[in-house]
Design a protein around this motif. Sequence first.
Motif, PDB file in Angstrom:
ATOM      1  N   PRO A  39       0.817  -1.207   0.000  1.00 20.21           N
ATOM      2  CA  PRO A  39       0.000   0.000   0.000  1.00 20.21           C
ATOM      3  C   PRO A  39       0.852   1.258   0.000  1.00 20.21           C
ATOM      4  O   PRO A  39       1.954   1.276   0.520  1.00 20.21           O
ATOM      5  N   VAL A  40       0.316   2.324  -0.603  1.00 21.91           N
ATOM      6  CA  VAL A  40       0.993   3.612  -0.599  1.00 21.91           C
ATOM      7  C   VAL A  40       0.008   4.644  -0.124  1.00 21.91           C
ATOM      8  O   VAL A  40      -1.091   4.758  -0.661  1.00 21.91           O
ATOM      9  N   ARG A  41       0.385   5.404   0.871  1.00 21.14           N
ATOM     10  CA  ARG A  41      -0.502   6.407   1.445  1.00 21.14           C
ATOM     11  C   ARG A  41      -0.472   7.656   0.576  1.00 21.14           C
ATOM     12  O   ARG A  41       0.580   8.217   0.322  1.00 21.14           O
ATOM     13  N   PRO A  42      -1.643   8.108   0.053  1.00 22.17           N
ATOM     14  CA  PRO A  42      -1.642   9.298  -0.796  1.00 22.17           C
ATOM     15  C   PRO A  42      -1.302  10.544  -0.012  1.00 22.17           C
ATOM     16  O   PRO A  42      -1.511  10.617   1.185  1.00 22.17           O
ATOM     17  N   GLY A  43      -0.790  11.520  -0.724  1.00 20.05           N
ATOM     18  CA  GLY A  43      -0.531  12.808  -0.104  1.00 20.05           C
ATOM     19  C   GLY A  43       0.656  12.816   0.829  1.00 20.05           C
ATOM     20  O   GLY A  43       0.862  13.756   1.593  1.00 20.05           O
ATOM     21  N   GLY A  44       1.487  11.763   0.807  1.00 25.19           N
ATOM     22  CA  GLY A  44       2.688  11.756   1.622  1.00 25.19           C
ATOM     23  C   GLY A  44       2.445  11.533   3.085  1.00 25.19           C
ATOM     24  O   GLY A  44       3.289  11.829   3.918  1.00 25.19           O
ATOM     25  N   ALA A  45       1.267  11.003   3.461  1.00 21.27           N
ATOM     26  CA  ALA A  45       0.989  10.759   4.873  1.00 21.27           C
ATOM     27  C   ALA A  45       1.893   9.660   5.392  1.00 21.27           C
ATOM     28  O   ALA A  45       2.355   8.816   4.640  1.00 21.27           O
ATOM     29  N   PRO A  46       2.180   9.626   6.692  1.00 19.59           N
ATOM     30  CA  PRO A  46       3.133   8.661   7.226  1.00 19.59           C
ATOM     31  C   PRO A  46       2.626   7.243   7.094  1.00 19.59           C
ATOM     32  O   PRO A  46       1.419   6.995   7.193  1.00 19.59           O
ATOM     33  N   PRO A  47       3.494   6.269   6.851  1.00 23.20           N
ATOM     34  CA  PRO A  47       3.078   4.879   6.760  1.00 23.20           C
ATOM     35  C   PRO A  47       2.702   4.336   8.111  1.00 23.20           C
ATOM     36  O   PRO A  47       2.999   4.930   9.141  1.00 23.20           O
ATOM     37  N   ALA A  48       2.018   3.164   8.094  1.00 23.33           N
ATOM     38  CA  ALA A  48       1.652   2.515   9.353  1.00 23.33           C
ATOM     39  C   ALA A  48       2.901   2.245  10.167  1.00 23.33           C
ATOM     40  O   ALA A  48       3.924   1.807   9.656  1.00 23.33           O
ATOM     41  N   GLY A  49       2.792   2.517  11.464  1.00 22.98           N
ATOM     42  CA  GLY A  49       3.926   2.305  12.341  1.00 22.98           C
ATOM     43  C   GLY A  49       4.740   3.560  12.572  1.00 22.98           C
ATOM     44  O   GLY A  49       5.608   3.598  13.446  1.00 22.98           O
ATOM     45  N   ALA A  50       4.479   4.634  11.776  1.00 19.49           N
ATOM     46  CA  ALA A  50       5.211   5.878  11.984  1.00 19.49           C
ATOM     47  C   ALA A  50       4.736   6.522  13.266  1.00 19.49           C
ATOM     48  O   ALA A  50       3.673   6.218  13.798  1.00 19.49           O
ATOM     49  N   ALA A  51       5.510   7.462  13.767  1.00 19.42           N
ATOM     50  CA  ALA A  51       5.172   8.110  15.034  1.00 19.42           C
ATOM     51  C   ALA A  51       3.796   8.725  14.957  1.00 19.42           C
ATOM     52  O   ALA A  51       3.478   9.443  14.022  1.00 19.42           O
ATOM     53  N   GLY A  52       2.994   8.454  15.953  1.00 19.44           N
ATOM     54  CA  GLY A  52       1.665   9.035  16.023  1.00 19.44           C
ATOM     55  C   GLY A  52       0.616   8.262  15.267  1.00 19.44           C
ATOM     56  O   GLY A  52      -0.535   8.650  15.260  1.00 19.44           O
ATOM     57  N   SER A  53       0.984   7.185  14.569  1.00 18.88           N
ATOM     58  CA  SER A  53       0.013   6.441  13.785  1.00 18.88           C
ATOM     59  C   SER A  53      -0.743   5.470  14.653  1.00 18.88           C
ATOM     60  O   SER A  53      -0.312   5.116  15.743  1.00 18.88           O
ATOM     61  N   PRO A 195      -7.719  -2.659   7.927  1.00 18.86           N
ATOM     62  CA  PRO A 195      -7.014  -1.689   8.767  1.00 18.86           C
ATOM     63  C   PRO A 195      -6.129  -0.778   7.920  1.00 18.86           C
ATOM     64  O   PRO A 195      -5.469  -1.232   6.979  1.00 18.86           O
ATOM     65  N   TYR A 196      -6.130   0.498   8.248  1.00 14.23           N
ATOM     66  CA  TYR A 196      -5.377   1.528   7.519  1.00 14.23           C
ATOM     67  C   TYR A 196      -5.861   1.697   6.085  1.00 14.23           C
ATOM     68  O   TYR A 196      -5.219   2.394   5.289  1.00 14.23           O
ATOM     69  N   GLY A 197      -6.940   1.055   5.690  1.00 15.17           N
ATOM     70  CA  GLY A 197      -7.377   1.098   4.299  1.00 15.17           C
ATOM     71  C   GLY A 197      -6.423   0.382   3.372  1.00 15.17           C
ATOM     72  O   GLY A 197      -6.390   0.663   2.174  1.00 15.17           O
ATOM     73  N   ALA A 198      -5.653  -0.571   3.902  1.00 13.78           N
ATOM     74  CA  ALA A 198      -4.632  -1.271   3.095  1.00 13.78           C
ATOM     75  C   ALA A 198      -5.217  -2.573   2.563  1.00 13.78           C
ATOM     76  O   ALA A 198      -5.187  -3.599   3.242  1.00 13.78           O
ATOM     77  N   TRP A 199      -5.740  -2.534   1.352  1.00 10.06           N
ATOM     78  CA  TRP A 199      -6.374  -3.685   0.726  1.00 10.06           C
ATOM     79  C   TRP A 199      -5.393  -4.372  -0.224  1.00 10.06           C
ATOM     80  O   TRP A 199      -4.472  -3.748  -0.733  1.00 10.06           O
ATOM     81  N   ASN A 200      -5.635  -5.637  -0.500  1.00  8.15           N
ATOM     82  CA  ASN A 200      -4.953  -6.306  -1.612  1.00  8.15           C
ATOM     83  C   ASN A 200      -5.872  -7.385  -2.161  1.00  8.15           C
ATOM     84  O   ASN A 200      -6.967  -7.619  -1.649  1.00  8.15           O
TER      85      ASN A 200
END
Length: 282
Positions: A39-53, A195-200
């Motif tokens: 998955p790739v988060r649009p708009g440059g948002a932090p990936p899962a596991g990043a601080a504050g996620s 979760p996180y909108g991460a589909w496959n």
Amino acid sequence: MKYDQQTPRPERRTVLRLALGLSAATAVHLIAADPAATPVRPGGAPPAGAAGSPAQARARPSAYRLQPMTAHTPPRFRRPAPPVRTRPLEELPGLGRSLVLSFDDGPDPRYTPGILATLREHGVRAMFFVCGEMAADSPDLLREMAADGHVVANHSWSHPLIPSLSRAGIRDELGRTSDTIARTVGEAPLWYRAPYGAWNRNSFEIGAALGMEPLAWTVDTLDWKEPGTGTIVRRVLDGAAPGVVVLSHDAGGDRSQSVAALRRYLPGLLADGYRVTVPFRT
């Protein structure tokens, strides 16, 4: 918090029917998510596991949460009936001035009761995408959701990044949760959200095998960042439009702002002529 990717090959999809009371069923518009494994988060948002996620919050489970069950047989899987989706639903237009409120990650005995009370006060229904380990710890809250007419949906067992799992792992995450919901409220869920909108592709196929449709969202309140009650209210009211699906959370951290925001924006939506409804699959 959304990982949905776009794909250039639109396809025809099956038609869902939705109803509000005695209103007529209408077709549902489908929005894209790529079945790619990463998955790739649009708009440059932090990936899962990043601080504050939310992933970081889940790395520090609270004492009230049950540990995953050690002995469990997933429900029987059936072959998905074609066509299996390769994109989640993201908005539900065609319902007139209606929208859907959804809450992820619960139930949480600290915050979910307040959300249920507000929804009950205004006589509206919402969707609750529950995590299996949370649902197993608070079965009475699941039963309360169902008794009030809310949709109890599947948000995996332990909130993992789905594309990082094997097919067997995805089966376990979705299957255990569906089984827990079915045992608690008497029927298996018809909807799920990654979760996180991460589909496959695997998640779409396994979700279909469990009889579920994938639902994403249109308006993300980003309430998991705890931006302030007023900010959450503004995001919902600014994003309100016919057919939108609003994403909020009732667990996974301090959700007191989310509870307080609902008390403010729900009356505003209703005063503005919106019907707050839930989708039904036929």
